[in-house]
Each structure stands twice: as C-alpha cells, then as structure tokens.
Write an enzyme that holds these catalytic residues in place. Sequence first.
Site, PDB file in Angstrom:
ATOM      1  N   HIS A 172       0.840  -1.202   0.000  1.00  0.00           N
ATOM      2  CA  HIS A 172       0.000   0.000   0.000  1.00  0.00           C
ATOM      3  C   HIS A 172       0.872   1.248   0.000  1.00  0.00           C
ATOM      4  CE1 HIS A 172      -3.878  -1.992   1.784  1.00  0.00           C
ATOM      5  NE2 HIS A 172      -3.367  -2.674   0.762  1.00  0.00           N
TER       6      HIS A 172
ATOM      7  N   GLU B  22       0.883   3.847   1.935  1.00  0.00           N
ATOM      8  CA  GLU B  22       1.388   4.215   3.257  1.00  0.00           C
ATOM      9  C   GLU B  22       2.620   3.400   3.627  1.00  0.00           C
ATOM     10  OE1 GLU B  22      -1.715   3.341   2.347  1.00  0.00           O
ATOM     11  OE2 GLU B  22      -3.178   3.998   3.837  1.00  0.00           O
TER      12      GLU B  22
ATOM     13  N   CYS C 298      -6.197   1.833   5.845  1.00  0.00           N
ATOM     14  CA  CYS C 298      -6.866   0.594   6.238  1.00  0.00           C
ATOM     15  C   CYS C 298      -6.302   0.157   7.591  1.00  0.00           C
ATOM     16  CB  CYS C 298      -6.646  -0.481   5.177  1.00  0.00           C
ATOM     17  SG  CYS C 298      -4.928  -1.070   5.088  1.00  0.00           S
TER      18      CYS C 298
ATOM     19  N   CYS D  59      -2.472  -0.661   7.470  1.00  0.00           N
ATOM     20  CA  CYS D  59      -1.588   0.504   7.434  1.00  0.00           C
ATOM     21  C   CYS D  59      -1.645   1.304   8.729  1.00  0.00           C
ATOM     22  CB  CYS D  59      -1.924   1.376   6.230  1.00  0.00           C
ATOM     23  SG  CYS D  59      -1.538   0.549   4.664  1.00  0.00           S
TER      24      CYS D  59
END
Length: 158
Positions: free
Chosen positions: A64, A66, A94, A97
């Site tokens: 992801h 992040e 999410c 993360c």
Amino acid sequence: MRFISFDNETSVSPDDLFMNEALREARLAYAEDEIPIGAIVTCQGRIIGKGHNLTERLNDVSAHAEMQAMTAATNFLGGKYLKDCTLYVTMEPCVMCAGASYWFQIGKIVFGAYDTRLGFGRLNQKITHPKTLITGGIRENECAELVKEFFRSKRTKS
C-alpha cells in the site's frame, strides 16, 4: 526527495500543500493501473518518503501507499521510528496501514477521503499509536473523486 517550503503569508495550509504531493503520487498509481492512493511522509517541512499503491505490480497485497512511504522515510532517516513525522495519504488508511503506523510510531496522520468501508476509523479507532494525532478530510472531494474515477473506468472497460 523534494523540499517544499511553506510561506506563512500564503492562504495555502501546509496540509493542503503536502496533500497535493500525496495526490501526485496517487496519480502515478492511476497511470500504472493501480488503485490511486498516494502517500508522503514529511519531517520538519521536508518530504522524506513517498509512495503509491504497488499491489498489482509487486503482486503483494501489503504494498500500500502508506507502507511504501513509511518504509522510504525510515530508510531516509536511518531509524525505524517516525515520531516527529507526518504521514499524508489520500485515503483513510486501512487497518493494516494504521496498525503499521503504530509500530512506526508516526507522529501525525493526515488523510484526504474517508473510507467508510475499509478505513481504520470505522473498524478500530484505537489501532494507531496513542500519541498519534489524526486529521481527516483534507481535500476530501479531490481525493475521493480520483478513486471513484478509477473504478468507473474499470467498469466501462469490462
């Protein structure tokens, strides 16, 4: 990394300025046919990490934006903690993360669009580090529209 100076005389807030950089990363993801979420990490007004979704390219569900940005920032700093740093991300993180941000001990999270389905706030608001400050809704419409447009384009291709 790019250095961005903030002039207190302008009407643009630092959060808007840095969210623009996260949006730049999200647009890179869009161009690479990845879900368009971008992130940057700043420290003392300087971008020290950036990233965008790479889950398709890397065939890795944990790639992801992040995660990419926080890892880049720790590599830049030469340490594993980001206590004095801010994570800017175009979409509410999410749970994965947000949980990672706990371990990185990120000082602040600023996100654009709320994710009412998978955002950590809906599922577990206490997953971030207790000292982490959180601000949501920065350039929310622009951040949300980029993701909506991406999925609209996917539906029209099928």
